[in-house]
Design a protein around this motif. Structure first.
Motif, PDB file in Angstrom:
ATOM      1  N   ARG A  69       0.862  14.010  37.381  1.00  0.00           N
ATOM      2  CA  ARG A  69      -0.070  13.164  38.123  1.00  0.00           C
ATOM      3  C   ARG A  69      -1.255  13.943  38.681  1.00  0.00           C
ATOM      4  N   PHE A  70      -0.994  15.125  39.218  1.00  0.00           N
ATOM      5  CA  PHE A  70      -2.046  15.931  39.820  1.00  0.00           C
ATOM      6  C   PHE A  70      -2.004  17.331  39.210  1.00  0.00           C
ATOM      7  N   ASN A  72      -0.947  18.445  36.464  1.00  0.00           N
ATOM      8  CA  ASN A  72       0.385  18.710  35.918  1.00  0.00           C
ATOM      9  C   ASN A  72       1.408  19.031  37.007  1.00  0.00           C
ATOM     10  N   THR A  73       1.236  18.443  38.170  1.00  0.00           N
ATOM     11  CA  THR A  73       2.253  18.516  39.215  1.00  0.00           C
ATOM     12  C   THR A  73       2.470  17.124  39.773  1.00  0.00           C
ATOM     13  N   GLY A  74       3.741  16.787  39.999  1.00  0.00           N
ATOM     14  CA  GLY A  74       4.067  15.539  40.662  1.00  0.00           C
ATOM     15  C   GLY A  74       4.257  15.779  42.153  1.00  0.00           C
ATOM     16  N   LEU A  75       4.739  14.741  42.847  1.00  0.00           N
ATOM     17  CA  LEU A  75       4.862  14.838  44.294  1.00  0.00           C
ATOM     18  C   LEU A  75       5.966  15.787  44.741  1.00  0.00           C
ATOM     19  N   ASP A  76       6.830  16.221  43.813  1.00  0.00           N
ATOM     20  CA  ASP A  76       7.812  17.243  44.184  1.00  0.00           C
ATOM     21  C   ASP A  76       7.114  18.540  44.582  1.00  0.00           C
ATOM     22  N   ALA A  77       5.898  18.742  44.077  1.00  0.00           N
ATOM     23  CA  ALA A  77       5.132  19.941  44.423  1.00  0.00           C
ATOM     24  C   ALA A  77       4.319  19.760  45.695  1.00  0.00           C
ATOM     25  N   ALA A  78       4.491  18.609  46.367  1.00  0.00           N
ATOM     26  CA  ALA A  78       3.784  18.358  47.624  1.00  0.00           C
ATOM     27  C   ALA A  78       4.755  18.280  48.795  1.00  0.00           C
ATOM     28  N   CYS A  79       5.992  18.739  48.584  1.00  0.00           N
ATOM     29  CA  CYS A  79       6.983  18.768  49.651  1.00  0.00           C
ATOM     30  C   CYS A  79       7.774  20.062  49.518  1.00  0.00           C
ATOM     31  N   ASP A  80       8.962  20.119  50.113  1.00  0.00           N
ATOM     32  CA  ASP A  80       9.725  21.371  50.101  1.00  0.00           C
ATOM     33  C   ASP A  80      10.617  21.511  48.881  1.00  0.00           C
ATOM     34  N   GLU A  81      10.395  20.689  47.864  1.00  0.00           N
ATOM     35  CA  GLU A  81      11.213  20.735  46.655  1.00  0.00           C
ATOM     36  C   GLU A  81      10.716  21.806  45.684  1.00  0.00           C
ATOM     37  N   SER A  82       9.411  21.891  45.529  1.00  0.00           N
ATOM     38  CA  SER A  82       8.845  22.936  44.677  1.00  0.00           C
ATOM     39  C   SER A  82       7.503  23.354  45.240  1.00  0.00           C
ATOM     40  N   THR A  89      -7.554  23.792  45.077  1.00  0.00           N
ATOM     41  CA  THR A  89      -8.125  22.640  44.370  1.00  0.00           C
ATOM     42  C   THR A  89      -7.041  21.680  43.893  1.00  0.00           C
ATOM     43  N   PHE A  90      -5.777  22.112  43.889  1.00  0.00           N
ATOM     44  CA  PHE A  90      -4.683  21.239  43.478  1.00  0.00           C
ATOM     45  C   PHE A  90      -4.450  20.188  44.561  1.00  0.00           C
ATOM     46  N   TYR A  91      -4.328  18.938  44.151  1.00  0.00           N
ATOM     47  CA  TYR A  91      -4.123  17.882  45.138  1.00  0.00           C
ATOM     48  C   TYR A  91      -2.786  18.045  45.846  1.00  0.00           C
ATOM     49  N   ILE A  95      -2.163  18.335  49.857  1.00  0.00           N
ATOM     50  CA  ILE A  95      -1.252  17.489  50.634  1.00  0.00           C
ATOM     51  C   ILE A  95      -0.395  18.345  51.557  1.00  0.00           C
ATOM     52  N   SER A  96       0.269  19.345  50.996  1.00  0.00           N
ATOM     53  CA  SER A  96       1.189  20.151  51.797  1.00  0.00           C
ATOM     54  C   SER A  96       0.462  21.095  52.739  1.00  0.00           C
ATOM     55  N   SER A  97      -0.838  21.219  52.584  1.00  0.00           N
ATOM     56  CA  SER A  97      -1.632  22.029  53.508  1.00  0.00           C
ATOM     57  C   SER A  97      -2.286  21.173  54.585  1.00  0.00           C
ATOM     58  N   GLY A  98      -2.062  19.864  54.530  1.00  0.00           N
ATOM     59  CA  GLY A  98      -2.668  18.973  55.507  1.00  0.00           C
ATOM     60  C   GLY A  98      -4.148  18.772  55.301  1.00  0.00           C
ATOM     61  N   GLY A  99      -4.616  18.918  54.065  1.00  0.00           N
ATOM     62  CA  GLY A  99      -6.046  18.886  53.799  1.00  0.00           C
ATOM     63  C   GLY A  99      -6.580  17.597  53.209  1.00  0.00           C
ATOM     64  N   ILE A 100      -5.799  16.522  53.223  1.00  0.00           N
ATOM     65  CA  ILE A 100      -6.250  15.263  52.629  1.00  0.00           C
ATOM     66  C   ILE A 100      -6.945  14.412  53.691  1.00  0.00           C
ATOM     67  N   ASN A 101      -8.071  13.833  53.321  1.00  0.00           N
ATOM     68  CA  ASN A 101      -8.803  12.927  54.208  1.00  0.00           C
ATOM     69  C   ASN A 101      -9.390  11.792  53.374  1.00  0.00           C
TER      70      ASN A 101
END
Length: 589
Positions: A69-70, A72-82, A89-91, A95-101
């Motif tokens: 999705r982002f 070549n990373t899914g939402l597992d890469a936006a949490c503590d799973e991976s 520049t990766f979405y 997300i996991s850096s708190g940089g989305i607005n």
């Protein structure tokens, strides 16, 4: 595509042939150019073109689940799973850096899902014109109503309450400025839609049926059960928020009866009697995701194109470079965390933190005698993978002294931690990947029966406590996984658990069983534990090889994640707010 545009742009969906469902055609179904020759009325006077519209609704079924999705990373890469690459520049990294607005928020989900809703509404507006039998029309309508509900639920879990337009199709020049509906209104609407869809869909298809790749009654009921489980969870069901007076994000008041509704909904899927856990192989958790025919565990599946260019994406994103991952980190995008690896208990079902488990601690034997799901989910140092002409060889993720020799011996130079093409955490994802070098077709398993059992277990425990049913559902999953039954037949589960103890056991089981299936990201949010799990460091395993071949081990910090309360929901893209001012932005953005 904006919320404004998707309701008035001309529709091409009806031009798609019935075979597009099997080939998962990716053509732009809202394209104006081709439609110039054929108008909407002509589409619905042709049953093949009408069926093509339905087939198009399948094409984005896995948009939220999509592992590429982002970047070549899914939402597992936006949490503590991976952990994704350290690339701002990766979405997923943002997300996991708190940089989305609102100004840099992803727009693809909003535009695509509302585009699918518009296509569904155009079909429903014209369904009575289609030259088919009433039974066929009802069957087709059930599929369309399911997909409309599915795409709206996808929006709901991202944003909270969304604009509900019912069956309305906006005209070409009609201004669209629809306010968001309350969370409660959305849940009621979607529940009714999924029930209506289920009433017209078959419980199952016979093997070889031309429709056997399509959704069923169980698909609709299972999505409803998942949605009601989310709705009953603390994020939505803990009472009103001071910053949400219109109740866009929560119910007006907490109600434990919502857990019963979720329990009943999941049990209704179980009671259909058409699903079972996949056990057709000695390594079922590995092969389940590689089956190119319907399986008894499949509940909701997207049958993507059976061609290499569309099916190698997981391997490109996750495989060790020595096993066919693209050269360099341009291909391998994300890596399992030590936090995930530590969740896998010992084969006796006891957590590695339990002194009785037999876990030897960090060292040479730390991956031995573990829950077999660890081997099917993660490639760790020493995992056996096919290496082409060298046959089955260990995956080498270590650093330090790398021996000379052939590729089987020196793969640490490609895959090892700290190498330019190696792992970031000491691990690679293995779940859903082809075990050999090369490609193998498989679908996206968006929902499966194991999730249904876990949904039932969670909701039932929250309402009734740790009943025999709850134990039985967990035992089924753990037995299939290969955990030993033990002398008490509980597969490592503690006897006589309280509701709170069983809750923790179910949360753990979801994390292990459903890893890399787009659950962890949403689970920690709906449970309201994200401030603890997401506002924390992630870790990896540094393994160093000495010249004499011995290894030393050290847990290392990968990165500190950031989480704020605003991040429980996604910001609505600012471009949508600008075009539709009634779209109230989520708090904190």
């Amino acid at each position: 595509m904006t919320l404004h545009k998707i309701y008035w742009r001309p529709l091409l969906a009806g031009l798609v042939t019935a075979t597009c469902f099997i080939t998962a055609c990716k053509k732009d179904f809202l394209d104006q150019k081709t439609l110039s020759a054929i108008d909407e009325a002509a589409v619905f006077q042709d049953s093949t073109r009408s069926l093509g519209m339905i087939n198009n609704l399948y094409s984005n079924l896995g948009i939220s689940f999509n592992p590429r999705r982002f970047n070549n990373t899914g939402l597992d890469a936006a949490c503590d799973e991976s952990e994704p690459l350290s690339d701002p520049t990766f979405y997923t990294y943002k997300i996991s850096s708190g940089g989305i607005n609102p100004n840099n928020a992803d727009k693809g989900l909003w535009s695509t899902t509302f585009g699918m809703v518009r296509a569904a509404n155009i079909f429903l507006k014209n369904k009575d014109s289609i030259p088919v039998s009433n039974a066929t029309r009802d069957y087709w309508t059930g599929q369309v109503r399911f997909f409309r509900a599915w795409y709206l639920f996808t929006l709901l879990k991202h944003y909270g309450g969304i604009p509900l337009i019912g069956d309305q199709v906006f005209g070409d020049k009609e201004k669209i400025d629809v306010p968001r509906s309350s969370f409660e209104t959305c849940i009621k609407y979607l529940t009714d839609e999924l029930d209506a869809a289920a009433a017209t869909l078959p419980a199952s298809y016979r093997s070889g049926d031309a429709n056997q790749l399509r959704i069923t009654k169980g698909s609709a009921l299972a999505v409803k059960a998942r949605m009601l489980l989310y709705a009953a969870s603390p994020l939505f069901n803990s009472g009103p928020r001071a910053d949400d007076p219109e109740h866009l994000l929560t119910f007006p008041g907490a109600d434990p009866e919502r857990w019963k509704q979720a329990s009943d909904a999941a049990k209704a899927v179980i009671n259909l009697g058409v699903y079972s856990l996949y056990t057709a192989s000695s390594t079922p958790l590995y092969t389940l995701f590689l089956q190119n025919t319907p399986q008894p565990e499949h509940v909701l599946v997207y049958w993507q194109p059976a061609v290499t260019s569309n099916n190698f994406y997981i391997e490109n994103s996750a495989n060790p470079t020595s096993r066919g991952g693209m050269n360099g980190w341009q291909g391998v995008k994300y890596f399992p965390t030590q936090e995930l690896v530590d969740e896998f208990e010992m084969i006796n079902g006891l957590r590695i933190t339990d002194p009785a488990s037999g876990y030897p601690g960090v060292g040479n034997n730390m991956y031995k005698n573990r829950d077999p799901r660890l081997t099917y989910t993660v490639n760790y140092n020493g995992s056996i993978r096919n290496l082409g002409s060298f046959g089955d060889q260990p995956v080498n993720t270590y650093t330090g002294v790398i021996p000379t020799g052939n590729a089987a011996a020196t793969s640490a130079s490609l895959d090892g931690i700290y190498t330019p093409t190696g792992t970031l955490t000491g691990y690679f994802r293995y779940k859903m990947c082809n075990g050999a070098v090369g490609e193998l077709y498989r679908p996206w398993v968006v929902m499966r029966y194991a999730e249904v059992l876990l949904n039932a277990a969670e909701a039932t425990n929250e309402y009734y406590g740790a009943t025999t049913e709850v134990y039985d559902w967990l035992k089924m999953i753990r037995s299939r996984a290969g955990i030993t039954a033990g002398t008490n037949g509980l597969y490592g589960l503690k006897a006589g658990m309280s509701k709170e103890e069983m809750r923790e056991a179910i949360w753990h089981e979801r994390r292990v069983e459903l890893a890399f299936e787009e659950h962890r990201f949403w689970d920690v949010r709906r449970w309201k534990i994200a401030p603890q799990t997401e506002n924390a460091e992630t870790h990896g395993m540094e393994i160093t090889r000495a010249a004499n071949g011995s290894f030393s081990y050290r847990v290392i910090v990968i990165r500190k994640h950031k989480f704020t309360d605003a991040m429980y929901f996604w910001p609505i893209p600012q471009s949508e707010i600008t075009k539709s001012p009634s779209l109230q932005q989520n708090p904190g953005y």
